[in-house]
Design a protein around this motif. Structure first.
Motif, mmCIF file in Angstrom:
data_model
loop_
_atom_site.group_PDB
_atom_site.id
_atom_site.type_symbol
_atom_site.label_atom_id
_atom_site.label_comp_id
_atom_site.label_asym_id
_atom_site.label_seq_id
_atom_site.Cartn_x
_atom_site.Cartn_y
_atom_site.Cartn_z
ATOM 1 N N LEU A 170 45.776 35.097 44.088
ATOM 2 C CA LEU A 170 44.864 35.004 42.959
ATOM 3 C C LEU A 170 45.443 35.611 41.688
ATOM 4 C CD1 LEU A 170 41.536 36.059 44.728
ATOM 5 C CD2 LEU A 170 42.044 33.787 43.819
ATOM 6 N N ASP A 171 46.390 36.526 41.839
ATOM 7 C CA ASP A 171 46.913 37.277 40.699
ATOM 8 C C ASP A 171 48.128 36.623 40.047
ATOM 9 O OD1 ASP A 171 45.005 39.353 41.253
ATOM 10 O OD2 ASP A 171 46.300 39.962 42.912
ATOM 11 N N VAL A 172 48.614 35.531 40.612
ATOM 12 C CA VAL A 172 49.826 34.894 40.095
ATOM 13 C C VAL A 172 49.612 34.390 38.669
ATOM 14 C CG1 VAL A 172 51.385 32.923 40.371
ATOM 15 C CG2 VAL A 172 50.751 34.311 42.360
ATOM 16 N N VAL A 173 48.559 33.608 38.443
ATOM 17 C CA VAL A 173 48.325 33.012 37.126
ATOM 18 C C VAL A 173 48.069 34.068 36.054
ATOM 19 C CG1 VAL A 173 46.696 31.608 35.786
ATOM 20 C CG2 VAL A 173 47.627 30.726 37.931
ATOM 21 N N PRO A 174 47.140 35.020 36.247
ATOM 22 C CA PRO A 174 46.941 36.003 35.166
ATOM 23 C C PRO A 174 48.160 36.860 34.887
ATOM 24 C CG PRO A 174 45.635 36.571 37.110
ATOM 25 C CD PRO A 174 46.148 35.193 37.327
ATOM 26 N N THR A 175 48.950 37.174 35.915
ATOM 27 C CA THR A 175 50.162 37.964 35.698
ATOM 28 C C THR A 175 51.167 37.183 34.864
ATOM 29 O OG1 THR A 175 49.824 39.126 37.805
ATOM 30 C CG2 THR A 175 52.026 39.224 36.841
ATOM 31 N N LEU A 176 51.382 35.914 35.217
ATOM 32 C CA LEU A 176 52.326 35.088 34.456
ATOM 33 C C LEU A 176 51.810 34.801 33.051
ATOM 34 C CD1 LEU A 176 53.464 32.521 37.182
ATOM 35 C CD2 LEU A 176 54.813 34.384 36.212
ATOM 36 N N ALA A 177 50.515 34.531 32.915
ATOM 37 C CA ALA A 177 49.951 34.233 31.599
ATOM 38 C C ALA A 177 50.144 35.407 30.651
ATOM 39 C CB ALA A 177 48.469 33.886 31.728
ATOM 40 N N ASN A 178 49.971 36.630 31.143
ATOM 41 C CA ASN A 178 50.184 37.805 30.300
ATOM 42 C C ASN A 178 51.663 37.971 29.949
ATOM 43 O OD1 ASN A 178 49.115 40.458 29.140
ATOM 44 N ND2 ASN A 178 50.716 41.187 30.530
ATOM 45 N N LEU A 179 52.538 37.771 30.933
ATOM 46 C CA LEU A 179 53.971 37.912 30.674
ATOM 47 C C LEU A 179 54.462 36.910 29.634
ATOM 48 C CD1 LEU A 179 55.253 38.547 34.295
ATOM 49 C CD2 LEU A 179 55.687 40.041 32.343
ATOM 50 N N ASN B 98 42.085 46.122 40.952
ATOM 51 C CA ASN B 98 42.527 44.889 41.592
ATOM 52 C C ASN B 98 42.073 44.852 43.040
ATOM 53 O OD1 ASN B 98 44.132 42.512 40.790
ATOM 54 N ND2 ASN B 98 45.208 42.989 42.681
ATOM 55 N N LEU B 99 41.879 43.641 43.549
ATOM 56 C CA LEU B 99 41.432 43.461 44.929
ATOM 57 C C LEU B 99 42.226 42.341 45.595
ATOM 58 C CD1 LEU B 99 37.520 43.581 44.717
ATOM 59 C CD2 LEU B 99 39.006 45.244 45.850
ATOM 60 N N VAL B 100 42.596 42.576 46.840
ATOM 61 C CA VAL B 100 43.075 41.516 47.715
ATOM 62 C C VAL B 100 41.882 41.081 48.547
ATOM 63 C CG1 VAL B 100 44.642 40.889 49.582
ATOM 64 C CG2 VAL B 100 45.388 42.495 47.802
ATOM 65 N N ILE B 101 41.530 39.808 48.487
ATOM 66 C CA ILE B 101 40.314 39.306 49.136
ATOM 67 C C ILE B 101 40.700 38.336 50.249
ATOM 68 C CG2 ILE B 101 38.191 37.991 48.792
ATOM 69 C CD1 ILE B 101 38.170 38.986 45.901
ATOM 70 N N PHE B 102 40.104 38.532 51.418
ATOM 71 C CA PHE B 102 40.365 37.684 52.582
ATOM 72 C C PHE B 102 39.146 36.804 52.870
ATOM 73 C CE2 PHE B 102 43.033 41.402 52.867
ATOM 74 C CZ PHE B 102 44.263 40.891 53.252
ATOM 75 N N SER B 103 39.361 35.746 53.615
ATOM 76 C CA SER B 103 38.295 34.765 53.837
ATOM 77 C C SER B 103 37.100 35.356 54.569
ATOM 78 C CB SER B 103 38.831 33.559 54.617
ATOM 79 O OG SER B 103 39.231 33.935 55.921
ATOM 80 N N ASN B 104 37.317 36.387 55.395
ATOM 81 C CA ASN B 104 36.209 36.988 56.141
ATOM 82 C C ASN B 104 35.539 38.131 55.395
ATOM 83 O OD1 ASN B 104 37.995 39.108 56.370
ATOM 84 N ND2 ASN B 104 38.295 38.913 58.576
ATOM 85 N N ARG B 105 35.817 38.224 54.092
ATOM 86 C CA ARG B 105 35.239 39.250 53.209
ATOM 87 C C ARG B 105 35.868 40.624 53.389
ATOM 88 N NH1 ARG B 105 32.800 34.379 52.245
ATOM 89 N NH2 ARG B 105 31.153 34.564 50.699
ATOM 90 N N SER B 106 36.909 40.747 54.194
ATOM 91 C CA SER B 106 37.680 41.985 54.186
ATOM 92 C C SER B 106 38.400 42.083 52.843
ATOM 93 C CB SER B 106 38.702 41.997 55.330
ATOM 94 O OG SER B 106 38.058 41.994 56.578
ATOM 95 N N TRP B 107 38.817 43.289 52.480
ATOM 96 C CA TRP B 107 39.507 43.457 51.202
ATOM 97 C C TRP B 107 40.416 44.671 51.227
ATOM 98 C CZ3 TRP B 107 38.003 48.184 49.349
ATOM 99 C CH2 TRP B 107 36.698 48.618 49.620
ATOM 100 N N ILE B 108 41.359 44.674 50.280
ATOM 101 C CA ILE B 108 42.265 45.800 50.073
ATOM 102 C C ILE B 108 42.211 46.167 48.598
ATOM 103 C CG2 ILE B 108 44.650 46.615 50.162
ATOM 104 C CD1 ILE B 108 45.193 44.589 52.362
#
Length: 672
Positions: free
Chosen positions: A577-586, A607-617
């Motif tokens: 999910l973070d690929v586009v905003p990171t590149l857009a800012n760069l 920032n959050l890492v989101i998984f399909s079962n609603r787990s997160w980091i």
């Protein structure tokens, strides 16, 4: 009504309750075994509802199996038992491959995937033989003892009414059980009515109830039972500290110099005006939500790559397991000479394997019940890198070295802003095999764009695709390089497939250097998902230890490279999910960070890492939604309210990702 079972000598009289009991026990057995096989435990509050729902379903089966003459009734019951057994086994196999469950949409639209993965399916079924046999016990018992001896004559109307009344009563008891007090962050009541997550629902209620909820959502929508007033997240989640102003100060360092002041990555969108004229309740909720989201700040990295070319590579099933200084020297070079995001994850999603590509290209979470990448062809996508750079005067190209219509990429990729899209069958001249060669794709395409400056090129590779065996064309091609490695053949085949990716990147860099564009071209490399074509034991071989299947299984890397870049290692948790905003800012591109579900990994945003079962980091730790447990990474554990806040944020991002897709929201904002 008297049911008779004859042993050929003396009829045995049975009570009328015999059939409903058998049907109910059949469903309870399948659900219990299935939940335990998948999760290794039983969640008792949800399981109580599962028991009542199984009894209700058993009574319904009993009624449906006594509507005709006795032979027809027996055939109907046999078909029910057979179909249900097949469904449970199919879901067990699917979960073993994808760590999730297939939906009704997957069943109706997934013919391509089934044909593509049939070899893996057979391999997984071979590994699951003991579990499959356990699930087949009641069906086999019925075939052995019931088919010949069981008599199912029609029952009287009075008894049908009794059974149907008991069925309704059991269902209502299951509903009441949902409302028992619970301290869980995801309560059974919430999962049943609001937060549809297949893994969490199966964990709580069992498979059949989850599939029933999935069917309900297909017909009525995922928020049908949720009052519109509750669809807006708590504004404490992502609200701005102050509503006025568009600038923020970076953290002050101990140099004595004033901290730089950075603008926000947001567009001029008048949400207040939109709220005054909107009547659609979903759009009203969306306007309120996105108005409250805190935009990310620009930072010292903003615009660092402004004006450079971009080559974005989403690599099929890539992981750092394939990075080796001798075996894959170009991948190793990228890992050492880049912005290396080491705490990066590539979750897998339940509906389609293309969802990893969807999240990487659009910074939106995929929706349940639809191929999101395919559906995105019908909506405005202003924040896809193709469209962002096309608006800056770039020439835009996209390539995929497999069938160009697979997942209808011929529709979705031009809609992402790629003026030229080629795959196998519409202009990409490469050898037709399975899988196709990334090297051939690069060799066939670089001449089309290297002199067309500035350019953005998107590659979706395929050489790393399963099945990982000697019949895989890329594994066969590179087998001599892995034959003597101390791994199983599937693990060797996986490495051999990634050697092709490595050589494609080597060819790409050589072409860039020959054209004098290596310093002026950024290569961004991420994966679409982990290599689910490998078993856990084979992944353990390559990693060198027992992998944690909740989080570590999905851990990956994201590399951003150009020749001469000053390397940096970023440990902030991130995902596709973070690929586009990171590149857009760069690249210093105008975009609105509030409208994306990922965040710039080089900013100071939460920032959050989101998984399909609603787990997160998060930077604070890992939350396992299946076990409802939080593991802190360091320091103090967040309190229960903060955990609920983050879980709410995760739910909101699923909800508003879905609504962006369904409502064509970017177009409603005038961003198309």
């Amino acid at each position: 009504m008297i049911m008779k079972i004859s042993d050929g000598k003396t009829p045995i009289q049975r009570r009328p309750c015999f059939l409903p009991i058998v049907c109910s026990l059949f469903l309870i057995y399948l659900e219990t075994v299935f939940i335990y096989e998948i999760f290794g435990r039983i969640e008792w509050q949800g399981y109580l509802s599962c028991l009542f729902f199984s009894i209700s379903g058993g009574l319904l089966l009993a009624v449906l199996s006594t509507l005709g003459h006795k032979r027809l009734n027996k055939a109907i019951l046999l078909v029910f038992f057979l179909v249900l057994s097949v469904i449970f086994i199919a879901q067990l196999v699917y979960y073993s491959i994808f760590s999730s469950f297939f939906s009704f949409y997957s069943m109706s639209a997934g013919g391509q995937q089934v044909m593509q993965f049939w070899g893996v399916i057979l391999s997984i079924m071979a590994e699951l033989v003991p579990a499959i046999l356990v699930l087949l016990v009641p069906l086999l018992a019925f075939l052995i003892f019931g088919v010949r001896k069981l008599e199912l004559p029609p029952i009287r109307l009075k008894l049908k009414i009794v059974w149907l009344s008991l069925m309704i009563a059991a269902y209502l008891c299951g509903i009441l059980a949902l409302h028992l007090p619970s301290n869980a962050l995801y309560t059974p009541q919430q999962l049943y009515y609001k937060t549809f997550s297949p893994s969490l629902c199966v964990n709580e209620f069992g498979l059949l109830t989850t599939m029933r909820l999935d069917l309900r959502n297909e017909w009525l929508g995922t928020d049908f039972f949720t009052p519109k007033s509750t669809t807006v997240a708590s504004t404490a989640v992502e609200t701005t500290a102050a509503t006025g102003g568009t600038e923020t100060a970076a953290p002050t360092e101990t140099t004595g110099e004033p901290a730089p002041v950075y603008a926000k990555n947001q567009l001029d969108i008048d949400f207040s005006a939109l709220l005054k004229t909107e009547t659609d309740p979903d759009l009203l909720a969306m306007h309120r939500y996105f108005q409250a989201v805190e935009p990310t700040s620009q930072n010292e990295y903003t615009g660092r790559f402004k004006g450079k070319n971009l080559i974005l590579v989403v690599a099929e099933s890539f992981t750092p397991m394939a990075v080796d200084p001798k075996l894959t020297p170009t991948l190793y070079r990228l890992s050492q000479e880049s912005y290396q995001f080491n705490n990066f994850y590539t979750p897998i999603w339940p509906v389609s394997t293309s969802d990893g590509e969807y999240t990487s290209c659009l910074s939106l979470l995929p929706s349940e019940g639809v191929w999101s990448m395919t559906a995105s062809a019908k909506i405005s996508l202003p924040f896809a890198m193709g469209n962002l750079l096309l608006n800056q005067g770039y020439r835009t190209y996209a390539y995929h070295d497999h069938t160009y219509t697979f997942y209808k990429r011929n529709l979705s990729h031009p809609n992402m802003g790629y003026e030229v899209y080629k795959g196998l069958g519409n202009g990409l001249k490469i050898t037709k095999q399975w899988p196709e060669s990334d090297v051939e794709m690069v060799e066939a395409t670089t001449g089309e764009y290297l002199q067309d400056l500035p350019f953005v090129t998107y590659y979706m590779t395929v050489s790393g695709h399963l099945e990982y065996n000697k019949y895989n064309s890329m594994a066969r091609k590179n087998w001599p390089l892995v034959a003597n490695l101390p791994y199983s053949d599937p693990a060797k085949a996986y490495l051999a497939c990634n050697i092709e990716l490595d050589r494609a990147l080597q060819t790409l860099i050589e072409k860039l250097e020959a054209a004098g564009q290596a310093e002026n071209t950024v290569i961004a490399l991420c994966a679409d998902h982990y290599p689910y074509g490998l078993s856990i034991s084979q992944i353990n071989e390559l990693i060198g230890h027992q992998v944690d299947e909740n989080f570590e299984l999905y851990k990956n890397s994201f590399y951003i490279w150009h020749k001469g870049i000053e390397p940096a290692v970023i440990e902030k948790p991130g995902c596709n999910l973070d690929v586009v905003p990171t590149l857009a800012n760069l690249f210093g591109l105008p975009y609105d960070s509030r409208l994306l579900m990922g965040r710039d990994l080089l900013s100071d945003a939460e920032n959050l890492v989101i998984f399909s079962n609603r787990s997160w980091i998060s930077s604070q730790g890992c939350f396992n939604a299946l076990t409802q447990t939080f593991t802190p990474m360091s320091g103090q554990t967040p309190d229960q309210d903060d955990l609920r806040r983050i879980c709410q944020l995760v739910d909101d991002r699923f909800t508003y990702s879905r609504l962006i897709l369904e409502k064509d929201y970017y177009a409603k904002l005038g961003l198309d």
